[in-house]
Design a protein around this motif. Sequence first.
Motif, mmCIF file in Angstrom:
data_model
loop_
_atom_site.group_PDB
_atom_site.id
_atom_site.type_symbol
_atom_site.label_atom_id
_atom_site.label_comp_id
_atom_site.label_asym_id
_atom_site.label_seq_id
_atom_site.Cartn_x
_atom_site.Cartn_y
_atom_site.Cartn_z
ATOM 1 N N ALA A 1 -9.020 -39.770 -36.653
ATOM 2 C CA ALA A 1 -8.650 -38.571 -37.372
ATOM 3 C C ALA A 1 -9.061 -38.666 -38.831
ATOM 4 O O ALA A 1 -9.178 -39.727 -39.399
ATOM 5 N N SER A 2 -9.284 -37.507 -39.437
ATOM 6 C CA SER A 2 -9.616 -37.479 -40.852
ATOM 7 C C SER A 2 -8.458 -37.993 -41.675
ATOM 8 O O SER A 2 -7.303 -37.786 -41.332
ATOM 9 N N THR A 3 -8.761 -38.624 -42.799
ATOM 10 C CA THR A 3 -7.705 -39.098 -43.669
ATOM 11 C C THR A 3 -7.309 -38.034 -44.693
ATOM 12 O O THR A 3 -6.409 -38.234 -45.491
ATOM 13 N N THR A 4 -7.976 -36.869 -44.656
ATOM 14 C CA THR A 4 -7.596 -35.775 -45.527
ATOM 15 C C THR A 4 -6.276 -35.200 -45.071
ATOM 16 O O THR A 4 -6.054 -35.011 -43.886
ATOM 17 N N THR A 5 -5.390 -34.902 -45.984
ATOM 18 C CA THR A 5 -4.084 -34.395 -45.598
ATOM 19 C C THR A 5 -3.969 -32.931 -45.938
ATOM 20 O O THR A 5 -4.647 -32.401 -46.808
ATOM 21 N N SER A 6 -3.085 -32.265 -45.246
ATOM 22 C CA SER A 6 -2.809 -30.863 -45.498
ATOM 23 C C SER A 6 -1.317 -30.694 -45.649
ATOM 24 O O SER A 6 -0.543 -31.220 -44.867
ATOM 25 N N SER A 7 -0.896 -29.916 -46.629
ATOM 26 C CA SER A 7 0.533 -29.694 -46.823
ATOM 27 C C SER A 7 1.026 -28.527 -46.009
ATOM 28 O O SER A 7 2.215 -28.234 -45.980
ATOM 29 N N THR A 8 0.107 -27.834 -45.320
ATOM 30 C CA THR A 8 0.492 -26.669 -44.541
ATOM 31 C C THR A 8 1.142 -27.086 -43.238
ATOM 32 O O THR A 8 0.649 -27.935 -42.528
ATOM 33 N N THR A 9 2.247 -26.449 -42.913
ATOM 34 C CA THR A 9 2.921 -26.704 -41.651
ATOM 35 C C THR A 9 2.928 -25.433 -40.845
ATOM 36 O O THR A 9 3.248 -24.362 -41.354
ATOM 37 N N SER A 10 2.587 -25.525 -39.575
ATOM 38 C CA SER A 10 2.527 -24.338 -38.725
ATOM 39 C C SER A 10 3.909 -23.730 -38.577
ATOM 40 O O SER A 10 4.845 -24.381 -38.146
ATOM 41 N N SER A 11 4.040 -22.466 -38.922
ATOM 42 C CA SER A 11 5.320 -21.785 -38.748
ATOM 43 C C SER A 11 5.558 -21.415 -37.307
ATOM 44 O O SER A 11 6.660 -21.036 -36.925
ATOM 45 N N VAL B 1 -8.220 -25.874 -42.489
ATOM 46 C CA VAL B 1 -8.787 -26.510 -43.672
ATOM 47 C C VAL B 1 -10.046 -27.265 -43.266
ATOM 48 O O VAL B 1 -9.980 -28.245 -42.518
ATOM 49 N N HIS B 2 -11.198 -26.810 -43.737
ATOM 50 C CA HIS B 2 -12.485 -27.404 -43.411
ATOM 51 C C HIS B 2 -13.053 -28.060 -44.662
ATOM 52 O O HIS B 2 -13.219 -27.407 -45.702
ATOM 53 N N HIS B 3 -13.348 -29.369 -44.568
ATOM 54 C CA HIS B 3 -13.931 -30.107 -45.695
ATOM 55 C C HIS B 3 -13.103 -29.939 -46.974
ATOM 56 O O HIS B 3 -13.642 -29.773 -48.070
ATOM 57 N N GLY B 4 -11.784 -29.968 -46.802
ATOM 58 C CA GLY B 4 -10.890 -29.920 -47.953
ATOM 59 C C GLY B 4 -10.608 -28.538 -48.500
ATOM 60 O O GLY B 4 -9.844 -28.393 -49.460
ATOM 61 N N LYS B 5 -11.202 -27.494 -47.907
ATOM 62 C CA LYS B 5 -10.995 -26.130 -48.397
ATOM 63 C C LYS B 5 -10.471 -25.233 -47.276
ATOM 64 O O LYS B 5 -10.927 -25.337 -46.133
ATOM 65 N N ASP C 1 -3.838 -21.157 -40.698
ATOM 66 C CA ASP C 1 -3.398 -22.242 -39.826
ATOM 67 C C ASP C 1 -3.373 -21.698 -38.398
ATOM 68 O O ASP C 1 -2.670 -20.739 -38.104
ATOM 69 N N ASP C 2 -4.164 -22.293 -37.510
ATOM 70 C CA ASP C 2 -4.232 -21.756 -36.143
ATOM 71 C C ASP C 2 -3.901 -22.801 -35.087
ATOM 72 O O ASP C 2 -4.309 -22.681 -33.926
ATOM 73 N N LEU C 3 -3.124 -23.811 -35.468
ATOM 74 C CA LEU C 3 -2.778 -24.858 -34.509
ATOM 75 C C LEU C 3 -2.114 -24.288 -33.266
ATOM 76 O O LEU C 3 -2.423 -24.697 -32.139
ATOM 77 N N VAL C 4 -1.206 -23.358 -33.444
ATOM 78 C CA VAL C 4 -0.489 -22.824 -32.285
ATOM 79 C C VAL C 4 -1.446 -22.142 -31.315
ATOM 80 O O VAL C 4 -1.260 -22.210 -30.088
ATOM 81 N N HIS C 5 -2.511 -21.534 -31.823
ATOM 82 C CA HIS C 5 -3.485 -20.879 -30.949
ATOM 83 C C HIS C 5 -4.359 -21.915 -30.237
ATOM 84 O O HIS C 5 -4.744 -21.714 -29.075
ATOM 85 N N VAL C 6 -4.660 -23.012 -30.922
ATOM 86 C CA VAL C 6 -5.381 -24.117 -30.284
ATOM 87 C C VAL C 6 -4.563 -24.665 -29.119
ATOM 88 O O VAL C 6 -5.087 -24.911 -28.030
ATOM 89 N N VAL C 7 -3.272 -24.843 -29.348
ATOM 90 C CA VAL C 7 -2.389 -25.354 -28.298
ATOM 91 C C VAL C 7 -2.293 -24.358 -27.149
ATOM 92 O O VAL C 7 -2.339 -24.740 -25.972
#
Length: 347
Positions: free
Chosen positions: A2-12, A53-57, A62-68
């Motif tokens: 996994a990338s070591t870049t972090t994101s502060s966004t949490t999926s609602s 977030v792609h390449h830090g931008k 946030d579309d994690l729930v749609h990926v799932v």
Amino acid sequence: MASTTTSSTTSSAATPNGTDPLTAGLTATSDATKSLKYADIGINLSDPIFRGVHHGKRAHEDDLVHVVERAVQAGVRKMMVTGSDLGESEKAVRLAEEYPGLCYATVGVHPCSAHSFDTYKDGPDALLQRLRELAQRSRDAGTATAFGEIGLDYDRLYLCDKETQLKYFRAQLDLAIELQMPLFLHSRAAADDFEALLKEKLGGEMERLPMKGVVHSFTGTMEEMQRIVALGFDVGINGCSLKTEENVAVVREVPLERIQIETDGPWCEMRPSHAGSKFLANAPTLPKAVKKEKWTKEFMVKGRNEPCAISNVAYAVAGIKGLRVEEVCEAAWNNSIRMFGLGETAS
């Protein structure tokens, strides 16, 4: 990894704690997938790219729930979220807590991040202790199912030198043996040292860790595959395992009782240029993929591999082996459940 870049966004929209996502509106709907079920044993779901977030931008929502959702609709019933360092392992555990019964974590430090032991603020022993505590606590809670991703990677020595990789592969093998957790392993251009360390730490017959583990994203030679299988390990197959004709020849000979399948998303997608792609004639059509700038929730993003694409891996393996896809899916599922548990009992 996994990338070591972090994101502060949490999926609602994450599934609340204690709710089984398979009964919370994330239900498979396609007749074509109802008879097939998949365990994606390697998915870097904590990567920021699954949060838009792609390449830090930030490129989109946030579309994690749609990926799932797409994964479950495609027949994915289990996902092992890869831990590649302490921070990513913690995030993997949180995802397992958010999606109980669907997501499970691995805990460990990837060889390309092994230098983090020497740079850890309280020293390498303190980092090993943090890993021990996280792995034990999440193992006992049923959210972590393997120790990894650990191993050796001599293709990318510019990220971490050989001596450091070897030192902390040894240390993490000792920890996995102590905790009696199956291994989620990485090996690139390091077969001799990799196998020698496994034999040294686990014993000639691997008696120190009966559950053994899987060498994921396997791209080695026929002889390397045969030696891994002889040691009692499973072989993880994804798009990177199917790039060349040599890869295809190796996959053809992996015993069915030793195959597990994965996507390793957001990387390792199967591309038309891959030798394995010619076996996809009967594979289901994946959701449309668009450029990230044109993202909408119903589409995949070009260049971002998703767990729903595991069907391509299964159909390619079936075609290569001359088997029905149902046989491959059932075998891979049972192999994964037998090794990692994932809240199920293997048939």
